[in-house]
Design a protein around this motif. Sequence first.
Motif, mmCIF file in Angstrom:
data_model
loop_
_atom_site.group_PDB
_atom_site.id
_atom_site.type_symbol
_atom_site.label_atom_id
_atom_site.label_comp_id
_atom_site.label_asym_id
_atom_site.label_seq_id
_atom_site.Cartn_x
_atom_site.Cartn_y
_atom_site.Cartn_z
ATOM 1 N N HIS A 281 0.981 -1.260 0.197
ATOM 2 C CA HIS A 281 0.105 -0.011 -0.057
ATOM 3 C C HIS A 281 0.883 1.164 -0.156
ATOM 4 O O HIS A 281 0.324 2.264 0.043
ATOM 5 C CB HIS A 281 -1.039 0.156 1.191
ATOM 6 C CG HIS A 281 -0.158 0.202 2.291
ATOM 7 N ND1 HIS A 281 0.381 -1.021 3.101
ATOM 8 C CD2 HIS A 281 0.000 0.998 3.483
ATOM 9 C CE1 HIS A 281 1.159 -0.583 4.169
ATOM 10 N NE2 HIS A 281 0.646 0.861 4.412
ATOM 11 N N LEU A 282 2.238 1.103 0.147
ATOM 12 C CA LEU A 282 2.820 2.500 0.223
ATOM 13 C C LEU A 282 3.708 2.782 -0.895
ATOM 14 O O LEU A 282 3.976 2.073 -1.639
ATOM 15 C CB LEU A 282 4.034 2.095 1.067
ATOM 16 C CG LEU A 282 3.613 1.994 2.981
ATOM 17 C CD1 LEU A 282 4.932 1.856 3.746
ATOM 18 C CD2 LEU A 282 2.688 3.232 3.172
ATOM 19 N N GLY A 283 3.577 4.293 -1.171
ATOM 20 C CA GLY A 283 4.318 4.867 -2.239
ATOM 21 C C GLY A 283 5.796 5.193 -1.638
ATOM 22 O O GLY A 283 6.195 4.467 -0.809
ATOM 23 N N ALA A 284 6.293 6.078 -2.297
ATOM 24 C CA ALA A 284 7.715 6.648 -1.734
ATOM 25 C C ALA A 284 7.736 8.218 -1.960
ATOM 26 O O ALA A 284 7.248 8.869 -2.782
ATOM 27 C CB ALA A 284 8.721 6.016 -2.829
ATOM 28 N N VAL A 285 8.609 8.493 -0.892
ATOM 29 C CA VAL A 285 9.021 9.929 -0.949
ATOM 30 C C VAL A 285 10.343 10.075 -1.893
ATOM 31 O O VAL A 285 11.345 9.437 -1.578
ATOM 32 C CB VAL A 285 9.451 10.198 0.625
ATOM 33 C CG1 VAL A 285 10.070 12.055 0.329
ATOM 34 C CG2 VAL A 285 8.330 10.161 1.332
ATOM 35 N N VAL A 286 9.966 10.666 -3.049
ATOM 36 C CA VAL A 286 11.325 10.814 -3.907
ATOM 37 C C VAL A 286 12.158 11.915 -3.594
ATOM 38 O O VAL A 286 11.724 13.309 -3.428
ATOM 39 C CB VAL A 286 10.621 10.852 -5.444
ATOM 40 C CG1 VAL A 286 11.562 11.256 -6.412
ATOM 41 C CG2 VAL A 286 9.537 9.699 -5.774
ATOM 42 N N GLN A 287 13.349 11.966 -3.521
ATOM 43 C CA GLN A 287 14.312 13.065 -3.390
ATOM 44 C C GLN A 287 14.591 13.864 -4.364
ATOM 45 O O GLN A 287 14.106 14.768 -4.465
ATOM 46 C CB GLN A 287 15.519 12.256 -2.483
ATOM 47 C CG GLN A 287 15.051 11.682 -1.176
ATOM 48 C CD GLN A 287 16.364 11.675 -0.076
ATOM 49 O OE1 GLN A 287 17.521 11.295 -0.764
ATOM 50 N NE2 GLN A 287 16.347 11.996 1.260
ATOM 51 N N GLU A 288 15.597 13.164 -5.180
ATOM 52 C CA GLU A 288 15.937 13.991 -6.340
ATOM 53 C C GLU A 288 14.928 13.929 -7.721
ATOM 54 O O GLU A 288 15.177 12.990 -8.344
ATOM 55 C CB GLU A 288 17.426 13.645 -6.883
ATOM 56 C CG GLU A 288 18.453 13.914 -5.878
ATOM 57 C CD GLU A 288 18.403 12.846 -4.780
ATOM 58 O OE1 GLU A 288 19.076 12.887 -3.859
ATOM 59 O OE2 GLU A 288 17.794 11.761 -4.894
ATOM 60 N N LEU A 289 13.664 14.598 -7.431
ATOM 61 C CA LEU A 289 12.426 14.537 -8.443
ATOM 62 C C LEU A 289 12.932 14.442 -9.865
ATOM 63 O O LEU A 289 12.635 13.347 -10.787
ATOM 64 C CB LEU A 289 11.524 15.161 -8.202
ATOM 65 C CG LEU A 289 10.180 15.072 -8.898
ATOM 66 C CD1 LEU A 289 9.772 13.753 -8.594
ATOM 67 C CD2 LEU A 289 9.196 16.070 -8.437
ATOM 68 N N SER A 290 13.718 15.402 -10.237
ATOM 69 C CA SER A 290 14.095 15.406 -11.755
ATOM 70 C C SER A 290 15.008 14.421 -12.233
ATOM 71 O O SER A 290 14.851 13.853 -13.397
ATOM 72 C CB SER A 290 14.728 16.864 -11.903
ATOM 73 O OG SER A 290 15.921 17.026 -11.364
ATOM 74 N N TYR A 291 15.883 13.868 -11.416
ATOM 75 C CA TYR A 291 16.694 12.610 -11.804
ATOM 76 C C TYR A 291 15.832 11.435 -11.899
ATOM 77 O O TYR A 291 15.782 10.886 -12.852
ATOM 78 C CB TYR A 291 17.646 12.226 -10.545
ATOM 79 C CG TYR A 291 18.342 11.138 -10.835
ATOM 80 C CD1 TYR A 291 19.682 11.072 -11.534
ATOM 81 C CD2 TYR A 291 17.910 9.984 -10.050
ATOM 82 C CE1 TYR A 291 20.223 9.785 -11.388
ATOM 83 C CE2 TYR A 291 18.332 8.729 -10.262
ATOM 84 C CZ TYR A 291 19.748 8.615 -10.908
ATOM 85 O OH TYR A 291 20.436 7.574 -11.000
#
Length: 680
Positions: A281-291
């Motif tokens: 059920h879990l998504g993710a916190v994306v750090q370097e989004l453009s990468y």
Amino acid sequence: MPRLARPLSAVLAATLLAAVAAPALAHPPAGRIAHHAEWAGGDAAVRPQDDLFRHANGGWLDHTPIPADKRAYGTFLMLRERSDAEVRALLDEAVRSPGRDADARLIGAFYGAMLDVATIERQGLKPLAGELAAIDGVKDLAGVATLLGRLNFLNVTTPVASWVQPDDKDPRVNAVYWGQSGLGLPDREDYLDQAEASEKRRMAYKAYLKAILALGGAADAGAEAADVFAFETELAKIAWKRSERRDPVKTYNPTPRTRLAQALPGFDWERFAIAAGMPKHLGAVVQELSYVQAFPALAARTPIATWRAYMRARLLDAYAAALPAGFRVAHHEFHGAALKGLAAPQKRWQTAVQDTNDMVGEAIGKRFVAKHFPPAAKTRMKTLVHHLIGAYRERLARLDWMTPATRRQAAAKLDKMTVKIGYPDRWRGTAGLVVRPDDAAGNALRAARFHNGRDMAEAGKRVDRSRWWMHPQVVNAYYNPLGNEIVFPAAILRPPFFDLAADDAYNYGAIGAVIGHEISHGFDDQGRQYDAEGRLRDWWSAADAKAFEARADKLVAQYAAYEPLPGLKVDGKLTLGENIADLAGVAMALRAYHRSLGGRPAPVIDGQTGDQRFFLGYARNWRSKSRPEWLRTRLISDSHSPEQYRTNGVVTNLDAFHGAFRLQPGDELYKAPAERVRIW
């Protein structure tokens, strides 16, 4: 051997105490410090007014060679050697007499397997056969997604790393984080910089790739190595600079599981997530989004054959320490000689100790603290911390550039800061982890699955605030902004940083500055963006932020002017947080030392005032020298400045240093009062 440490949002560090009444400090007899071994190694021919670093350390620097198997040598490395030797003794005992103790059997088997190079040689690549077969079986991009997630679970470097940590916006709950990774060279600049030194490193890396791919059975290792390097160069082009990655707001991009495909189209993130062990059920916190947004296009245009070669190279590199001699030699020639300047490989027992520490270190930590951390050390540390917290509180009350409302919130954060000293109150345990005495690489694989599986099982659940992110036998300290806590493992709470027999001025200059450094991380350019509860929240007024940034910019400019190697300067932005922490830590440690005197005058010992001994104790902290290859690596990728600047760069800004040694215009470290950087 793959490392278990996963990146947190900011640097970690340690200590408790705020409302606790502190016992009176015992003052060692005057004269004890005169014979203290830690004062040896200075250079009396160099005035402290001109170079405090060499005044305190010059004799040692001139006459102490860097051991052939070390990238650098000095205070930290020597204390780590001591810790490693003590851990080795514990492990040797566990190998000899495991008895019925489950922890002894666990650590003894892991360590013994790493030392058994004859069995490692005989087994060859057999322990990795399942992973290598899975890589060889990849036919399409969907298979690549699955394998990248699977390799993540084994702590193998891949283009997108996946790990678990407290959620920046709700640190009570664990979240899954994704961030850029995947490079074999230390930093993106190694691929893109056109300097001759960078080209030399690239050539060494290409040779390393060719060597391990050939040992892994590649039919045309040279061609595969070229393809892997070209792919990693493309990764480097879309990667963020390290200084850019320091922004906790820009690196917080929560993406629900149902929106992954829409937000990051072109790659099968669901396959990746499942293989990486993420709860459904879990998504993710994306750090370097453009990468991460740019990665799918690069992944799609990369030939499957290149993907296979890349994943094979990353796997073999990660587990080289537990593989036959050819892999270990190639690993040393690149990671040791080319990147660190090592003239000889590390002794096998040290490699075995470090890998055992990393993979099953908690079971070692229990034994380490029982034998090497006396209760008196913890008591004295609490006293030191009490005075450091008090010094910060007093300074906050008088800070002229911060508005009253923000100052109150800063004081609240300080009051809620948790301090952890020595070792955890609760051990997590390793029940269920299988370790065999004849399976070094297999043990590492199983340990990676065990630890990452446990972490992923905790994603979405309440954070365990008692958890430590370092083992007690590690010579280090950290501040964790998500827990608003400072943490000091037992192994650093010993000479030369902390000496129960030493003069208080020395201890405050040494370990006191370390404590102050870690406390200040809660208020540096990153830490200040987290509140008293550890939430990523802007609690500063616009005026406060502007005033802080103006002062911080001066520190950026100061350190950016330092040039440790010809043509290569310190990155003032990358090192800003650590430089702020150094400056604040020393200033607050000195204030705490004065506070500890309780109105009594500091004793003069061998003609040195208390403040002079304090600054010499601080300078002694940073006694160290590095090989040029390792210094270059550090300047590109490390958030800490070289040691001479952690000394001289700090004290030149302090009024107390100018007063203690009576600096005058013309002295090398003299800085006019109006030019001195003052933050905390």
